[in-house]
Design a protein around this motif. Structure first.
Motif, PDB file in Angstrom:
ATOM      1  N   GLY A 251      21.186  45.193  46.832  1.00  8.99           N
ATOM      2  CA  GLY A 251      21.854  46.477  46.995  1.00  8.99           C
ATOM      3  C   GLY A 251      22.807  46.714  45.844  1.00  8.99           C
ATOM      4  O   GLY A 251      22.510  46.431  44.696  1.00  8.99           O
ATOM      5  N   LEU A 252      23.980  47.224  46.173  1.00  6.41           N
ATOM      6  CA  LEU A 252      24.973  47.521  45.152  1.00  6.41           C
ATOM      7  C   LEU A 252      25.836  46.283  44.890  1.00  6.41           C
ATOM      8  O   LEU A 252      26.137  45.547  45.816  1.00  6.41           O
ATOM      9  N   THR A 253      26.198  46.078  43.627  1.00  9.54           N
ATOM     10  CA  THR A 253      27.139  45.022  43.283  1.00  9.54           C
ATOM     11  C   THR A 253      28.497  45.669  43.096  1.00  9.54           C
ATOM     12  O   THR A 253      28.616  46.615  42.327  1.00  9.54           O
ATOM     13  N   ILE A 254      29.508  45.172  43.793  1.00 15.27           N
ATOM     14  CA  ILE A 254      30.824  45.804  43.703  1.00 15.27           C
ATOM     15  C   ILE A 254      31.889  44.762  43.389  1.00 15.27           C
ATOM     16  O   ILE A 254      31.682  43.566  43.600  1.00 15.27           O
ATOM     17  N   ALA A 255      33.024  45.213  42.875  1.00 17.38           N
ATOM     18  CA  ALA A 255      34.123  44.305  42.547  1.00 17.38           C
ATOM     19  C   ALA A 255      35.453  44.983  42.850  1.00 17.38           C
ATOM     20  O   ALA A 255      36.259  45.227  41.954  1.00 17.38           O
ATOM     21  N   PRO A 256      35.717  45.314  44.097  1.00 16.69           N
ATOM     22  CA  PRO A 256      36.987  45.982  44.426  1.00 16.69           C
ATOM     23  C   PRO A 256      38.153  44.994  44.381  1.00 16.69           C
ATOM     24  O   PRO A 256      37.941  43.784  44.280  1.00 16.69           O
ATOM     25  N   ASN A 257      39.379  45.516  44.499  1.00 20.59           N
ATOM     26  CA  ASN A 257      40.547  44.633  44.586  1.00 20.59           C
ATOM     27  C   ASN A 257      40.578  43.911  45.920  1.00 20.59           C
ATOM     28  O   ASN A 257      41.048  42.790  46.008  1.00 20.59           O
TER      29      ASN A 257
END
Lengths: 321, 247
Positions: A251-257
């Motif tokens: 799916g989507l790769t994310i890097a939130p805080n």
């Protein structure tokens, strides 16, 4: 001589990850004793000179109606033309949807080595070596670019944004715009929600929530935090949540805080999509859930009891503060 | 209609990631290799569906790699490719790889070239865009839906916070993402048939490498999780606010 930063826009708004790219490009320019210049294609509702605060000395603005919407051929030609004119040594883009579409074209067009998904500044001690994420966030590779012109796409949330620079000089430019390669028929935006790929905080739910009817505890927490919502693969596969919310390897790769995982066991494929998050919180009733090994904070407990209390505590805190 | 599907070889999604030779090479011992999931589940299966709808469609597969890749190429043929090319070389540079594929594409005049959105090992997301530029073709990245419409295709691609529906004239290069098609398993007939399908090994053309992968490293081990008792969710909120300072 310069470092060129492509500032990506949609509907006249410059995207948040472009500010990160600008600060990153400005730092590279400083290391190379040259100037960073921003490239804006199409018309934007932003004070262009104000973009200097991110460290850009100059903004090249090609405010042509045919560049209002993204087209990988047109954008590649426009950036390449400006890069050649400016004698750019380094071109920086965000590693977002548009960056991924245009950077490879640009690499071929300019015969310039490309590193996508950079996570740190280039090491200039011996040549030009860029660190990037590989194996879906499970490792890093140091890649040396051998060509005169270097192209880098910066992973989101990989470089701090500072905004103390003086105003930039704005130069209106006109580029050859060629013929469009695709016809955009429709743009569908999810209204009223924080886009997952740009969110600072993400609240995510898994199979532990037992069914779509229980999702209110996820959305309530997300609303309290001003967060985007996401889900694990089994959840989107069962149509409990829309596919665009699926984060993970496929799916989507994310890097939130902040990433809050509720009722997600933390399979390796899921971790691959979120392991670059700065702080990970896991709420799961199973103390053996593998996700706890990747987490910074956790609660072993029943999400249906824990999460509403968290939401309440956050709302109280926000009211007080 | 002729379709080219680019097939990459990657470690299995659960493979242990380790490096050898002073961290300059991926340690393949005990690692099982598979067809890159985006290439197999989405690109190849979508191509097979197009062939099922129109039997005049031919599907060619291309892979750049050594003879140890033949098992995964045979698997792709078993799923439904008609014939395969293997360019007998290896490189970690995307431009080098894309140039090899472009050379084969130039000789065969494909209507459609499919790549996965990225490989799950190098995660570059680069080959499709490079191919499009090398071949001077339109490119749609991160495609989640693909339908033919005469000499064009109607495709849906992901953008920030939504999706975009585009019309693209063929020939074109398409990078496939989740949603294009559903994963399949090869059947016995396919596996038997794959043994006799042509797998042509070709020599690489001379192209410079624009980048060199110098070394690898593993991320620093994570500090152990700070657990908060289940009856104190307020304490977790306080820690996130005052210690982690994330909101």
């Amino acid at each position: 001589m310069s470092v060129l930063v492509f500032l990506d826009q949609a509907e006249g708004q410059i995207k948040k990850n472009s500010f990160e790219a600008a600060c990153y490009g400005a730092k590279i320019a400083e290391l190379m004793n040259t100037q960073a210049k921003g490239v804006v294609l199409g018309s934007v509702n932003t004070d262009l000179a104000g973009l200097g605060k991110y460290g850009l000395g100059q903004i090249l603005s090609a405010d042509q109606p045919e560049l209002a919407q993204f087209d990988s051929v047109r954008y590649c030609e426009a950036i390449a033309e400006l890069a050649e004119k400016e004698g750019a040594q380094v071109i920086v883009l965000s590693n977002n949807f548009n960056g991924k579409a245009v950077a490879p074209r640009l690499s071929v067009r300019l015969k310039a080595g490309l590193v996508t998904g950079a996570v740190d500044l280039p090491d200039l001690k011996e040549g030009f070596v860029v660190k990037r994420g590989v194996f879906s966030g499970k490792a890093f590779a140091s890649v040396s670019i051998k060509t005169d012109i270097k192209i880098i796409t910066l992973n989101t949330n990989s470089y701090p944004v500072t905004d103390q620079g003086p105003a930039a000089q704005v130069e209106k430019v006109t580029v050859q715009s060629g013929t469009p390669s695709i016809k955009i028929k429709e743009v569908k935006k999810v209204v009223g929600e924080v886009p997952l790929s740009e969110a600072n905080i993400v609240v995510s739910g898994g199979r532990g929530l037992k069914g779509p009817e229980n999702w209110n505890i996820v959305t309530d927490l997300a609303h309290a935090l001003g967060a985007a919502t996401a889900c694990s693969r089994p959840v989107s596969d069962s149509d409990w949540r829309p596919h665009h919310e699926h984060v993970g390897q496929t799916g989507l790769t994310i890097a939130p805080n902040l990433y809050i995982a509720i009722g997600i066991s933390g399979a390796i494929q899921h971790l691959a999509g979120v392991n670059r998050s700065k702080t990970i919180v896991v709420i799961n009733k199973d103390p053996e859930a593998p996700f706890f090994k990747a987490a910074d904070y956790g609660i072993v407990g029943d999400a249906f009891e824990v999460v509403p209390k968290m939401t309440e505590a956050i709302l109280k805190l926000k009211q007080a503060g | 209609m002729k379709i080219l599907v680019c097939i990459s070889k990657t470690p299995d999604t659960t493979a242990k990631i380790a490096f050898k030779d002073n961290n300059t090479k991926f340690d393949t011992s005990g690692v099982q290799f598979i067809i890159n999931p985006y290439d197999e589940w989405y690109s190849l299966v979508r191509a097979i569906e197009l062939k099922e709808a129109d039997p005049s469609v031919t599907i060619h597969l291309i892979h750049v790699g050594g003879p140890d890749s033949d098992p995964i190429i045979r698997k792709a043929l078993a799923l439904g490719g008609d014939e395969a090319f293997r360019v007998n070389t290896a490189s970690e540079d995307s431009y080098y790889i894309a140039s090899q594929i472009a050379e084969v594409a130039r000789q065969n005049n494909y209507d459609l070239i499919f790549t996965g959105k990225e490989t799950i090992d190098y995660n570059g997301s680069v080959i499709g865009g490079m191919l499009a530029q090398l071949l001077q073709l339109p490119f749609v990245s991160l495609t989640t839906k693909f339908e033919l419409n005469g000499g064009a295709a109607i495709v849906t691609r992901e953008i920030e916070g939504g999706e975009e529906i585009d019309e693209v004239t063929l020939p074109a290069v398409i990078s496939s993402h989740k949603g294009m098609a559903e994963m399949r398993i090869p059947n016995i007939r396919g596996i038997m048939g794959a043994r006799t399908k042509p797998l042509k090994v070709i020599d690489p053309i001379e192209v410079p490498e624009l980048t060199v992968t110098e070394s690898f490293e593993l991320p620093a081990p994570k500090e152990s999780v700070k657990l908060v008792p289940a009856d104190q969710p307020e304490e977790l909120v306080r820690l996130l606010h005052e210690e982690a300072k994330v909101f």
